[in-house]
Design a protein around this motif. Sequence first.
Motif, PDB file in Angstrom:
ATOM      1  N   THR A  17       0.834  -1.204   0.000  1.00 52.23           N
ATOM      2  CA  THR A  17       0.000   0.000   0.000  1.00 52.23           C
ATOM      3  C   THR A  17       0.871   1.258   0.000  1.00 52.23           C
ATOM      4  O   THR A  17       0.604   2.211  -0.734  1.00 52.23           O
ATOM      5  N   CYS A  18       1.903   1.256   0.810  1.00 51.84           N
ATOM      6  CA  CYS A  18       2.803   2.414   0.868  1.00 51.84           C
ATOM      7  C   CYS A  18       3.531   2.608  -0.457  1.00 51.84           C
ATOM      8  O   CYS A  18       3.753   3.743  -0.878  1.00 51.84           O
ATOM      9  N   TYR A  22       3.514   6.053  -2.494  1.00 50.96           N
ATOM     10  CA  TYR A  22       4.742   6.771  -2.829  1.00 50.96           C
ATOM     11  C   TYR A  22       4.873   6.992  -4.333  1.00 50.96           C
ATOM     12  O   TYR A  22       5.391   8.019  -4.763  1.00 50.96           O
ATOM     13  N   GLU A  23       4.406   6.059  -5.138  1.00 50.00           N
ATOM     14  CA  GLU A  23       4.406   6.270  -6.587  1.00 50.00           C
ATOM     15  C   GLU A  23       3.505   7.434  -6.954  1.00 50.00           C
ATOM     16  O   GLU A  23       3.854   8.258  -7.808  1.00 50.00           O
ATOM     17  N   SER A  24       2.350   7.525  -6.312  1.00 53.39           N
ATOM     18  CA  SER A  24       1.426   8.632  -6.562  1.00 53.39           C
ATOM     19  C   SER A  24       2.040   9.959  -6.137  1.00 53.39           C
ATOM     20  O   SER A  24       1.960  10.957  -6.865  1.00 53.39           O
ATOM     21  N   ILE A  25       2.667   9.974  -4.977  1.00 52.08           N
ATOM     22  CA  ILE A  25       3.320  11.199  -4.493  1.00 52.08           C
ATOM     23  C   ILE A  25       4.431  11.622  -5.439  1.00 52.08           C
ATOM     24  O   ILE A  25       4.574  12.799  -5.770  1.00 52.08           O
ATOM     25  N   SER A  27       4.741  11.005  -8.663  1.00 57.00           N
ATOM     26  CA  SER A  27       4.211  11.538  -9.925  1.00 57.00           C
ATOM     27  C   SER A  27       3.671  12.948  -9.729  1.00 57.00           C
ATOM     28  O   SER A  27       3.844  13.811 -10.595  1.00 57.00           O
ATOM     29  N   ARG A  28       3.037  13.211  -8.584  1.00 61.59           N
ATOM     30  CA  ARG A  28       2.537  14.560  -8.329  1.00 61.59           C
ATOM     31  C   ARG A  28       3.686  15.551  -8.138  1.00 61.59           C
ATOM     32  O   ARG A  28       3.606  16.702  -8.584  1.00 61.59           O
ATOM     33  N   LEU A  29       4.761  15.124  -7.489  1.00 61.98           N
ATOM     34  CA  LEU A  29       5.922  16.001  -7.330  1.00 61.98           C
ATOM     35  C   LEU A  29       6.567  16.311  -8.672  1.00 61.98           C
ATOM     36  O   LEU A  29       6.993  17.446  -8.925  1.00 61.98           O
ATOM     37  N   ASN A  30       6.640  15.320  -9.556  1.00 61.43           N
ATOM     38  CA  ASN A  30       7.204  15.554 -10.879  1.00 61.43           C
ATOM     39  C   ASN A  30       6.351  16.533 -11.673  1.00 61.43           C
ATOM     40  O   ASN A  30       6.879  17.387 -12.385  1.00 61.43           O
ATOM     41  N   ALA A  31       5.028  16.427 -11.566  1.00 59.44           N
ATOM     42  CA  ALA A  31       4.142  17.363 -12.255  1.00 59.44           C
ATOM     43  C   ALA A  31       4.334  18.769 -11.698  1.00 59.44           C
ATOM     44  O   ALA A  31       4.355  19.747 -12.458  1.00 59.44           O
ATOM     45  N   GLY A  32       4.494  18.881 -10.386  1.00 56.13           N
ATOM     46  CA  GLY A  32       4.740  20.186  -9.774  1.00 56.13           C
ATOM     47  C   GLY A  32       6.066  20.772 -10.196  1.00 56.13           C
ATOM     48  O   GLY A  32       6.194  21.983 -10.378  1.00 56.13           O
ATOM     49  N   GLU A  33       7.054  19.913 -10.374  1.00 47.95           N
ATOM     50  CA  GLU A  33       8.376  20.376 -10.812  1.00 47.95           C
ATOM     51  C   GLU A  33       8.288  21.012 -12.201  1.00 47.95           C
ATOM     52  O   GLU A  33       8.895  22.048 -12.456  1.00 47.95           O
ATOM     53  N   LYS A  34       7.499  20.423 -13.079  1.00 49.84           N
ATOM     54  CA  LYS A  34       7.328  20.984 -14.420  1.00 49.84           C
ATOM     55  C   LYS A  34       6.658  22.352 -14.349  1.00 49.84           C
ATOM     56  O   LYS A  34       7.038  23.272 -15.063  1.00 49.84           O
ATOM     57  N   ARG A  35       5.668  22.482 -13.469  1.00 45.34           N
ATOM     58  CA  ARG A  35       4.998  23.779 -13.322  1.00 45.34           C
ATOM     59  C   ARG A  35       5.956  24.823 -12.780  1.00 45.34           C
ATOM     60  O   ARG A  35       5.947  25.980 -13.219  1.00 45.34           O
ATOM     61  N   PHE A  36       6.799  24.441 -11.809  1.00 51.75           N
ATOM     62  CA  PHE A  36       7.758  25.395 -11.265  1.00 51.75           C
ATOM     63  C   PHE A  36       8.788  25.808 -12.307  1.00 51.75           C
ATOM     64  O   PHE A  36       9.227  26.957 -12.330  1.00 51.75           O
ATOM     65  N   ASP A  37       9.187  24.895 -13.171  1.00 56.34           N
ATOM     66  CA  ASP A  37      10.109  25.252 -14.246  1.00 56.34           C
ATOM     67  C   ASP A  37       9.477  26.297 -15.160  1.00 56.34           C
ATOM     68  O   ASP A  37      10.128  27.259 -15.576  1.00 56.34           O
ATOM     69  N   ARG A  38       8.193  26.121 -15.470  1.00 54.54           N
ATOM     70  CA  ARG A  38       7.490  27.080 -16.322  1.00 54.54           C
ATOM     71  C   ARG A  38       7.380  28.428 -15.618  1.00 54.54           C
ATOM     72  O   ARG A  38       7.613  29.474 -16.232  1.00 54.54           O
ATOM     73  N   LEU A  39       7.065  28.425 -14.321  1.00 58.36           N
ATOM     74  CA  LEU A  39       6.977  29.682 -13.571  1.00 58.36           C
ATOM     75  C   LEU A  39       8.330  30.382 -13.497  1.00 58.36           C
ATOM     76  O   LEU A  39       8.408  31.609 -13.592  1.00 58.36           O
ATOM     77  N   GLU A  40       9.386  29.604 -13.347  1.00 55.55           N
ATOM     78  CA  GLU A  40      10.722  30.185 -13.307  1.00 55.55           C
ATOM     79  C   GLU A  40      11.047  30.880 -14.627  1.00 55.55           C
ATOM     80  O   GLU A  40      11.597  31.984 -14.641  1.00 55.55           O
ATOM     81  N   SER A  41      10.665  30.266 -15.721  1.00 56.32           N
ATOM     82  CA  SER A  41      10.878  30.889 -17.029  1.00 56.32           C
ATOM     83  C   SER A  41      10.106  32.191 -17.148  1.00 56.32           C
ATOM     84  O   SER A  41      10.612  33.185 -17.683  1.00 56.32           O
ATOM     85  N   MET A  42       8.881  32.197 -16.651  1.00 60.81           N
ATOM     86  CA  MET A  42       8.082  33.426 -16.684  1.00 60.81           C
ATOM     87  C   MET A  42       8.730  34.531 -15.848  1.00 60.81           C
ATOM     88  O   MET A  42       8.741  35.695 -16.254  1.00 60.81           O
TER      89      MET A  42
END
Length: 66
Positions: A17-18, A22-25, A27-42
């Motif tokens: 179960t864990c 952890y796989e879900s967490i 994947s969500r962190l990786n998606a957030g990382e992409k958003r932060f990269d885009r914000l950094e570019s802005m």
Amino acid sequence: MTPSEKALAKIEQHEETCGIRYESIDSRLNAGEKRFDRLESMIWGVYAVVMIAVALPLISNPWAVI
């Protein structure tokens, strides 16, 4: 089934179960990382616009600022 075997089965189920959580967490962190990269570019783009907005009047007429 002995108590130790029951405990081992519960632990193995918990580990599975864990692992799914952890796989879900991850994947969500990786998606957030992409958003932060885009914000950094802005943000870098905004820095460039601000620098140009400050420098342009100085370049066009340096004595008007004084």
